[in-house]
Motif scaffolding. Sequence first.
Motif, PDB file in Angstrom:
ATOM      1  N   PRO A 207       0.826  -1.216   0.000  1.00 25.65           N
ATOM      2  CA  PRO A 207       0.000   0.000   0.000  1.00 25.65           C
ATOM      3  C   PRO A 207       0.856   1.260   0.000  1.00 25.65           C
ATOM      4  O   PRO A 207       2.002   1.255   0.458  1.00 25.65           O
ATOM      5  N   VAL A 208       0.301   2.331  -0.533  1.00 25.59           N
ATOM      6  CA  VAL A 208       0.967   3.629  -0.520  1.00 25.59           C
ATOM      7  C   VAL A 208       0.006   4.648   0.092  1.00 25.59           C
ATOM      8  O   VAL A 208      -1.212   4.512  -0.017  1.00 25.59           O
ATOM      9  N   PRO A 209       0.542   5.673   0.760  1.00 25.22           N
ATOM     10  CA  PRO A 209      -0.339   6.675   1.381  1.00 25.22           C
ATOM     11  C   PRO A 209      -1.042   7.522   0.339  1.00 25.22           C
ATOM     12  O   PRO A 209      -0.628   7.581  -0.829  1.00 25.22           O
ATOM     13  N   GLY A 210      -2.101   8.185   0.761  1.00 25.88           N
ATOM     14  CA  GLY A 210      -2.788   9.113  -0.126  1.00 25.88           C
ATOM     15  C   GLY A 210      -1.828  10.175  -0.621  1.00 25.88           C
ATOM     16  O   GLY A 210      -0.945  10.639   0.119  1.00 25.88           O
ATOM     17  N   LEU A 211      -1.978  10.576  -1.872  1.00 19.03           N
ATOM     18  CA  LEU A 211      -1.021  11.481  -2.498  1.00 19.03           C
ATOM     19  C   LEU A 211      -1.380  12.937  -2.241  1.00 19.03           C
ATOM     20  O   LEU A 211      -2.472  13.398  -2.590  1.00 19.03           O
ATOM     21  N   ALA A 212      -0.442  13.669  -1.635  1.00 22.88           N
ATOM     22  CA  ALA A 212      -0.565  15.113  -1.476  1.00 22.88           C
ATOM     23  C   ALA A 212       0.113  15.772  -2.675  1.00 22.88           C
ATOM     24  O   ALA A 212       1.263  15.455  -2.985  1.00 22.88           O
ATOM     25  N   MET A 213      -0.576  16.676  -3.354  1.00 20.80           N
ATOM     26  CA  MET A 213      -0.073  17.222  -4.611  1.00 20.80           C
ATOM     27  C   MET A 213       0.744  18.502  -4.454  1.00 20.80           C
ATOM     28  O   MET A 213       1.283  19.012  -5.438  1.00 20.80           O
ATOM     29  N   GLY A 214       0.870  19.048  -3.242  1.00 23.44           N
ATOM     30  CA  GLY A 214       1.653  20.256  -3.082  1.00 23.44           C
ATOM     31  C   GLY A 214       1.166  21.358  -4.012  1.00 23.44           C
ATOM     32  O   GLY A 214      -0.029  21.611  -4.135  1.00 23.44           O
ATOM     33  N   GLY A 215       2.108  21.987  -4.711  1.00 24.63           N
ATOM     34  CA  GLY A 215       1.749  23.070  -5.622  1.00 24.63           C
ATOM     35  C   GLY A 215       1.207  22.612  -6.956  1.00 24.63           C
ATOM     36  O   GLY A 215       0.888  23.448  -7.808  1.00 24.63           O
ATOM     37  N   PHE A 216       1.065  21.298  -7.134  1.00 24.84           N
ATOM     38  CA  PHE A 216       0.568  20.768  -8.402  1.00 24.84           C
ATOM     39  C   PHE A 216      -0.891  20.324  -8.296  1.00 24.84           C
ATOM     40  O   PHE A 216      -1.363  19.540  -9.129  1.00 24.84           O
ATOM     41  N   GLN A 217      -1.598  20.836  -7.304  1.00 23.29           N
ATOM     42  CA  GLN A 217      -3.011  20.489  -7.136  1.00 23.29           C
ATOM     43  C   GLN A 217      -3.844  20.664  -8.405  1.00 23.29           C
ATOM     44  O   GLN A 217      -4.618  19.778  -8.767  1.00 23.29           O
ATOM     45  N   PRO A 218      -3.736  21.787  -9.125  1.00 23.25           N
ATOM     46  CA  PRO A 218      -4.594  21.954 -10.302  1.00 23.25           C
ATOM     47  C   PRO A 218      -4.363  20.912 -11.384  1.00 23.25           C
ATOM     48  O   PRO A 218      -5.209  20.739 -12.263  1.00 23.25           O
ATOM     49  N   ALA A 219      -3.231  20.204 -11.317  1.00 17.53           N
ATOM     50  CA  ALA A 219      -2.923  19.200 -12.337  1.00 17.53           C
ATOM     51  C   ALA A 219      -3.303  17.795 -11.920  1.00 17.53           C
ATOM     52  O   ALA A 219      -3.340  16.900 -12.765  1.00 17.53           O
ATOM     53  N   GLY A 220      -3.612  17.563 -10.602  1.00 24.45           N
ATOM     54  CA  GLY A 220      -3.836  16.176 -10.220  1.00 24.45           C
ATOM     55  C   GLY A 220      -4.390  15.897  -8.852  1.00 24.45           C
ATOM     56  O   GLY A 220      -4.206  14.793  -8.337  1.00 24.45           O
ATOM     57  N   ALA A 221      -5.086  16.846  -8.220  1.00 24.00           N
ATOM     58  CA  ALA A 221      -5.473  16.661  -6.829  1.00 24.00           C
ATOM     59  C   ALA A 221      -6.849  16.055  -6.607  1.00 24.00           C
ATOM     60  O   ALA A 221      -7.170  15.663  -5.482  1.00 24.00           O
ATOM     61  N   VAL A 222      -7.686  15.977  -7.632  1.00 22.22           N
ATOM     62  CA  VAL A 222      -9.073  15.558  -7.421  1.00 22.22           C
ATOM     63  C   VAL A 222      -9.137  14.086  -7.024  1.00 22.22           C
ATOM     64  O   VAL A 222      -8.472  13.233  -7.597  1.00 22.22           O
ATOM     65  N   ARG A 223      -9.937  13.797  -6.010  1.00 22.13           N
ATOM     66  CA  ARG A 223     -10.270  12.429  -5.595  1.00 22.13           C
ATOM     67  C   ARG A 223     -11.776  12.391  -5.424  1.00 22.13           C
ATOM     68  O   ARG A 223     -12.369  13.264  -4.804  1.00 22.13           O
ATOM     69  N   ALA A 224     -12.415  11.394  -6.013  1.00 21.69           N
ATOM     70  CA  ALA A 224     -13.873  11.407  -6.061  1.00 21.69           C
ATOM     71  C   ALA A 224     -14.431   9.996  -6.064  1.00 21.69           C
ATOM     72  O   ALA A 224     -13.738   9.031  -6.406  1.00 21.69           O
ATOM     73  N   THR A 225     -15.683   9.879  -5.688  1.00 21.10           N
ATOM     74  CA  THR A 225     -16.374   8.599  -5.774  1.00 21.10           C
ATOM     75  C   THR A 225     -16.739   8.313  -7.225  1.00 21.10           C
ATOM     76  O   THR A 225     -16.920   9.243  -8.032  1.00 21.10           O
ATOM     77  N   PRO A 226     -16.880   7.037  -7.598  1.00 22.49           N
ATOM     78  CA  PRO A 226     -17.326   6.729  -8.957  1.00 22.49           C
ATOM     79  C   PRO A 226     -18.659   7.385  -9.298  1.00 22.49           C
ATOM     80  O   PRO A 226     -18.882   7.825 -10.432  1.00 22.49           O
ATOM     81  N   GLY A 227     -19.548   7.467  -8.308  1.00 20.19           N
ATOM     82  CA  GLY A 227     -20.844   8.109  -8.555  1.00 20.19           C
ATOM     83  C   GLY A 227     -20.697   9.571  -8.901  1.00 20.19           C
ATOM     84  O   GLY A 227     -21.358  10.080  -9.822  1.00 20.19           O
ATOM     85  N   ASP A 228     -19.827  10.292  -8.186  1.00 18.00           N
ATOM     86  CA  ASP A 228     -19.590  11.697  -8.501  1.00 18.00           C
ATOM     87  C   ASP A 228     -18.979  11.848  -9.894  1.00 18.00           C
ATOM     88  O   ASP A 228     -19.322  12.769 -10.646  1.00 18.00           O
ATOM     89  N   LEU A 229     -18.063  10.962 -10.230  1.00 17.29           N
ATOM     90  CA  LEU A 229     -17.423  11.051 -11.538  1.00 17.29           C
ATOM     91  C   LEU A 229     -18.421  10.803 -12.665  1.00 17.29           C
ATOM     92  O   LEU A 229     -18.361  11.456 -13.716  1.00 17.29           O
ATOM     93  N   LEU A 230     -19.369   9.884 -12.449  1.00 17.47           N
ATOM     94  CA  LEU A 230     -20.423   9.694 -13.454  1.00 17.47           C
ATOM     95  C   LEU A 230     -21.298  10.944 -13.557  1.00 17.47           C
ATOM     96  O   LEU A 230     -21.679  11.361 -14.653  1.00 17.47           O
ATOM     97  N   THR A 231     -21.625  11.538 -12.416  1.00 12.33           N
ATOM     98  CA  THR A 231     -22.412  12.773 -12.438  1.00 12.33           C
ATOM     99  C   THR A 231     -21.682  13.854 -13.225  1.00 12.33           C
ATOM    100  O   THR A 231     -22.293  14.597 -14.020  1.00 12.33           O
ATOM    101  N   TYR A 232     -20.391  13.950 -13.016  1.00 11.52           N
ATOM    102  CA  TYR A 232     -19.550  14.915 -13.732  1.00 11.52           C
ATOM    103  C   TYR A 232     -19.625  14.674 -15.239  1.00 11.52           C
ATOM    104  O   TYR A 232     -19.844  15.610 -16.026  1.00 11.52           O
ATOM    105  N   LEU A 233     -19.493  13.437 -15.662  1.00 15.91           N
ATOM    106  CA  LEU A 233     -19.525  13.132 -17.092  1.00 15.91           C
ATOM    107  C   LEU A 233     -20.928  13.276 -17.676  1.00 15.91           C
ATOM    108  O   LEU A 233     -21.089  13.681 -18.837  1.00 15.91           O
ATOM    109  N   GLU A 234     -21.944  12.942 -16.892  1.00 17.36           N
ATOM    110  CA  GLU A 234     -23.322  13.112 -17.376  1.00 17.36           C
ATOM    111  C   GLU A 234     -23.623  14.575 -17.673  1.00 17.36           C
ATOM    112  O   GLU A 234     -24.396  14.886 -18.595  1.00 17.36           O
TER     113      GLU A 234
END
Length: 350
Positions: free
Chosen positions: A226-253
């Motif tokens: 296992p690896v710990p949850g990733l903290a993105m530091g100053g690169f948040q806008p490029a890779g910080a989002v973490r979401a449930t599959p349901g939220d991601l489907l809502t986003y795509l819908e």
Amino acid sequence: MTGPAPALTRTGAASRLATAARAVDAPGIVIAVSHRGHRTVHCGGSAPPPAVPRDQQRYEIGSASKTFTGLLLAELVGTGRLSYDDVAAHHLTPGRTPETAPRNPATLRHLITHTAGLPALPADFYPQAVRHWSTDPYGGYPAERVVAAYLRARPRHRPGTRWHYSNFGASVLGHTLAAATATPWEELIAHHVLAPLGLTGTRLHPEDAYGPGADATGHRPDGSTPVPGLAMGGFQPAGAVRATPGDLLTYLEAHLDPAGSPLGTALRTIRRPVLRRGLGHRHLHTLTWFQHPSPQGPLYFHAGATTGQQAFLGFRPATHTAVVAVTTRRIRLRDTFIATAYALLSEEPG
């Protein structure tokens, strides 16, 4: 020999998703499909089922986070607060005279389309990251360093003339939006994207602030460490989002039906092709999505990976289909995950 895979219809989707999940060797995997508003979700993986069901956990989507930052940009431009042709350095150095202002001419459009002439990451990022490469490469590089590195960087080529994928550029864009609006990037995303789309299961930090068991646990390529949850530091806008599959489907819908969304104008904008690249200029890009042709209309997609997880987001408006796939293993060799998810999106509905 197996027979043909069942199509992504209401009757065949469950079987098809189960077949797809078995093709990916990972501790945990969730594949979710929305077809004409009907959702089908399959959870699988080699590890025992966790206490919090896999489809209710939040997953790191890595570089697919850039689609959120791109949508934010489109919304701010659409409401008149910014222009795609704004020079980023001007917002990052307010009050400078023309003689002392940075001369980097890259615009907001260049940054989001990976045409700003920037490398993937700043040159001074690697010395501090190499010791923590498999666990925490970004946490020690804050936003101030990202901006400072950008302001002293010289573009490798004239902005707008070449495409080169850049986490650096997408991060600078997020910090530029924050500077231009005097609002932190996280607040901008929350107010202009997450809240309007009803994405209540989406976060921008690891779970320690939200309660145990909410975030999925990623694993190294061996599938067991296992690896710990990733903290993105100053690169948040490029890779910080973490979401449930349901939220991601809502986003795509919302992308499938812009007319029914409070972000309708911005969602329509980010579906328009803005550049071509590659051999014969066959690869199309919108402001935020990779776009491929298909007999039943274009496919839009973006993948992402962190130190221990991977994600695929895709949608095809012509067939009213969206696909979300997330997994808790970083697969580096013989990666079947992306190919499997892409195949689901590209299948013809039965």
